[in-house]
Write an enzyme that holds these catalytic residues in place. Structure first.
Site, PDB file in Angstrom:
ATOM      1  N   LEU A 153     -97.728   4.109 -15.122  1.00  0.00           N
ATOM      2  CA  LEU A 153     -97.651   3.258 -16.305  1.00  0.00           C
ATOM      3  C   LEU A 153     -96.215   2.796 -16.536  1.00  0.00           C
ATOM      4  CD1 LEU A 153     -99.941   2.331 -18.226  1.00  0.00           C
ATOM      5  CD2 LEU A 153     -99.003   3.897 -19.921  1.00  0.00           C
ATOM      6  N   GLY A 154     -95.643   2.158 -15.506  1.00  0.00           N
ATOM      7  CA  GLY A 154     -94.320   1.565 -15.628  1.00  0.00           C
ATOM      8  C   GLY A 154     -94.429   0.145 -16.151  1.00  0.00           C
ATOM      9  N   ARG A 233     -97.719  -0.127  -3.358  1.00  0.00           N
ATOM     10  CA  ARG A 233     -97.299   0.005  -1.973  1.00  0.00           C
ATOM     11  C   ARG A 233     -98.438   0.642  -1.192  1.00  0.00           C
ATOM     12  NH1 ARG A 233     -93.708  -3.224  -2.799  1.00  0.00           N
ATOM     13  NH2 ARG A 233     -91.482  -2.926  -2.372  1.00  0.00           N
ATOM     14  N   GLU A 262     -97.614  -2.814   6.971  1.00  0.00           N
ATOM     15  CA  GLU A 262     -97.625  -4.277   6.904  1.00  0.00           C
ATOM     16  C   GLU A 262     -96.802  -4.896   8.027  1.00  0.00           C
ATOM     17  OE1 GLU A 262     -96.508  -5.542   2.980  1.00  0.00           O
ATOM     18  OE2 GLU A 262     -98.132  -4.434   2.033  1.00  0.00           O
ATOM     19  N   HIS A 280    -100.202  -9.380   0.342  1.00  0.00           N
ATOM     20  CA  HIS A 280     -99.011  -8.981  -0.424  1.00  0.00           C
ATOM     21  C   HIS A 280     -98.433 -10.181  -1.190  1.00  0.00           C
ATOM     22  CE1 HIS A 280     -95.604  -5.769  -0.478  1.00  0.00           C
ATOM     23  NE2 HIS A 280     -95.648  -6.422  -1.625  1.00  0.00           N
TER      24      HIS A 280
END
Length: 315
Positions: A153-154, A233, A262, A280
């Protein structure tokens, strides 16, 4: 005389042009390694990079005048922060410049997956839609009243929560620490959050403790009616466990914008109908990109003026 800075990966042309007005700009580099440094690198005072690209001790030590590393996005996992601190090098990132863009994309992925938007498009393109004929797509649960779990929860996670609340969803979260200032239900473990949730959105940083945090056990807890979305990520999800869970219908579906290696996407994911895959692009809104560019320029200006960085990262 203009200060010398080095661009490790190729950055957007708008930013490159503005950098060239103030600095002697070197790069981009073919790869982030000392042997790929361009002529004049010994004068570089600031390195511009991205979090997914390696900035290790060898590269840092090959730049004797380096005093600042600027990450274009929010991530900084590729930077050897121990070595940077030892050298007295400052580090900055894009802070919350792209948070709104990533949050809205997360909700888009949730809708695409849980409301079967991609499947519906394929249904139409295949010529299977016959109006009110017998063959129709199956009903799916809507989002209103459902439980959304947010892992992390940033800045992004908080914006996901406010947008999901507008869909009348119940919001729960798991974080390193509870946020008593926010009106959401805190769970003291990721497993507990998954058990509670109808959908789980991953919004954590790429750190060692988060590697494969969303594992087979978490997916079983999410359950056969649950949906998993990742816009953080790729390392946060065990991709092999995810493939197994999707194939066996352990969870109902998933939507991914990021991957562990990736740009490689597992072939097992590509053939599945119950997963939405994007390359992305969650931060690719023009507003977000311009905000990131402006913040990088502002950090550089502050650094060379001897002022505090606008978005420093603690080392």
């Amino acid at each position: 005389m203009k200060p010398t800075i080095l661009m490790a990966p190729r950055l957007p042309q708008r930013l490159v042009e503005r950098l060239g007005e103030t600095y002697t700009l070197l790069g981009p580099m073919a790869r982030s390694a000392p042997e790929a440094l361009p002529e004049g690198a010994e004068e570089v005072e600031a390195l511009l990079t991205i979090g997914t690209q390696k900035t290790d001790a060898a590269l840092i030590d090959a730049l004797p005048k380096l005093k600042l590393i600027c990450c274009y996005g929010t991530g900084f996992e590729g930077v050897d922060r121990v070595r940077a601190k030892a050298r007295g090098i400052q580090l900055s990132n894009a802070a919350d410049a792209n948070a709104a863009s990533v949050a809205e994309f997360a909700l888009g992925l949730l809708l695409a997956s849980a409301r079967q938007i991609g499947a519906g498009e394929r249904f139409v393109r295949a010529g299977r839609w016959q109006g009110n004929a017998v063959e129709r797509m199956a009903f799916v649960p809507g989002l209103a009243g459902r439980r959304l779990g947010i892992y992390g929860l940033g800045a992004v996670g908080q914006r996901i929560a406010t947008r999901a609340a507008a869909f009348d969803m119940q919001i729960g979260y798991h974080n390193r620490n509870p946020r008593p200032d926010l009106p959401y239900l805190y769970h003291d473990s990721l497993l507990g959050l998954a058990e509670w949730s109808d959908a789980l959105i991953v919004a954590v940083r790429a750190s060692a403790e988060n590697r494969h945090a969303v594992n087979a056990e978490v997916m079983r807890a999410l359950g056969p009616q649950g949906y998993l979305v990742n816009i953080s990520r790729g390392i946060a999800i065990d991709e092999e466990a995810l493939c197994n869970a999707l194939e066996a219908k352990v969870i109902a579906g998933a939507a991914l914008d990021v991957y562990e290696h990736e740009p490689v996407v597992p072939d097992r994911l590509k053939v599945l109908e119950n997963v939405v895959l994007t390359p992305h692009i969650a931060a690719n809104a023009e507003t977000a990109q311009y905000a990131q560019q402006d913040l990088m320029l502002a950090n550089l200006a502050a650094f060379f003026a001897g002022k505090p960085l606008l978005s420093p990262v603690a080392l």
